[in-house]
Design a protein around this motif. Structure first.
Motif, short mmCIF file in Angstrom:
data_model
loop_
_atom_site.label_atom_id
_atom_site.label_comp_id
_atom_site.label_asym_id
_atom_site.label_seq_id
_atom_site.Cartn_x
_atom_site.Cartn_y
_atom_site.Cartn_z
N MET A 139 -4.46 3.76 -4.94
CA MET A 139 -4.20 3.17 -3.62
C MET A 139 -5.29 3.56 -2.63
O MET A 139 -5.80 2.73 -1.88
N ILE A 140 -5.64 4.83 -2.63
CA ILE A 140 -6.70 5.30 -1.72
C ILE A 140 -8.02 4.63 -2.08
O ILE A 140 -8.77 4.20 -1.20
N GLY A 141 -8.30 4.51 -3.39
CA GLY A 141 -9.53 3.86 -3.84
C GLY A 141 -9.62 2.40 -3.43
O GLY A 141 -10.72 1.87 -3.23
N ARG A 142 -8.48 1.74 -3.27
CA ARG A 142 -8.46 0.34 -2.83
C ARG A 142 -8.42 0.23 -1.31
O ARG A 142 -8.28 -0.86 -0.76
N GLY A 143 -8.51 1.38 -0.62
CA GLY A 143 -8.49 1.37 0.84
C GLY A 143 -7.09 1.22 1.42
O GLY A 143 -6.94 0.83 2.57
N GLU A 144 -6.08 1.55 0.65
CA GLU A 144 -4.69 1.42 1.09
C GLU A 144 -4.11 2.79 1.47
O GLU A 144 -3.11 3.24 0.91
N ALA A 145 -4.75 3.43 2.43
CA ALA A 145 -4.34 4.79 2.82
C ALA A 145 -2.91 4.83 3.36
O ALA A 145 -2.14 5.74 3.05
#
Length: 188
Positions: free
Chosen positions: A150-156
């Motif tokens: 999720m973080i890698g996809r920019g979904e912080a």
């Protein structure tokens, strides 16, 4: 046919595990039956987890507009449910296997009307359900990978919500499971 060969493979693996554990545990307090209970619980937990994951994935695929935002969240649901079950297992008193199988004190009691006079789990049942089933049903590793993805996809924000649901939900569910079992015990 495929599930039959999978079952044979699992049983062969369990037999190998039990035999290897038996050889390594001479003089240890752990017995082969404990290892078998953990193994059986782990197989059942893993199969349940796999089935839940497949079922949820199929439902999302059937209606992605409606359920697409739930992709990956089945892990949080599994972790919360597993925390509830483990809380209940933990809160259950340990009963001896002999007490569970003891005959009724009144001969007139029929088998259909026998009601346990105490509630609890044997130590081996706790191993099967807690260490085995819950240990393989829930998973921290998948949870961690989900967050990193999720973080890698920019979904912080989504990752933060996911952490909150797993941690707060899991802790709350464990407490609820413990409270439920304690109330059930106190009510008898």
């Amino acid at each position: 046919r495929r599930s039959g060969s999978s079952l044979r493979l699992i049983l062969a693996w369990l037999a190998t595990l039990i035999l290897s554990v038996k050889g390594q545990l001479s003089g240890s307090t752990m017995v082969v039956a404990d290892a078998a209970a953990i193994g059986v619980g782990a197989v059942c937990g893993a199969l349940c987890r796999h089935h839940v994951g497949q079922s949820v994935t199929k439902q999302i695929a059937k209606d992605p507009k409606r359920f697409g935002h739930l992709t990956g969240w089945h892990t949080a649901g599994i972790n919360v449910l597993g925390s509830f079950v483990l809380g209940g297992v933990f809160a259950s008193p340990v009963v001896s296997a002999a007490a569970e199988s003891a005959p009724s004190s009144t001969a007139a009691t029929s088998a259909a009307s026998k009601v346990p006079t105490s509630f609890g789990l044997t130590a081996r049942a706790k191993l099967l359900m807690g260490v085995g089933f819950c240990g393989s049903f829930t998973t921290f590793s998948t949870y961690s990978v989900d967050i990193v993805n999720m973080i890698g996809r920019g979904e912080a924000a989504r990752a933060l919500g996911y952490v909150a649901v797993n941690n707060v939900g899991g802790i709350s569910a464990a407490a609820a499971g413990m409270l439920l079992v304690r109330k059930l015990i106190a009510g008898k």
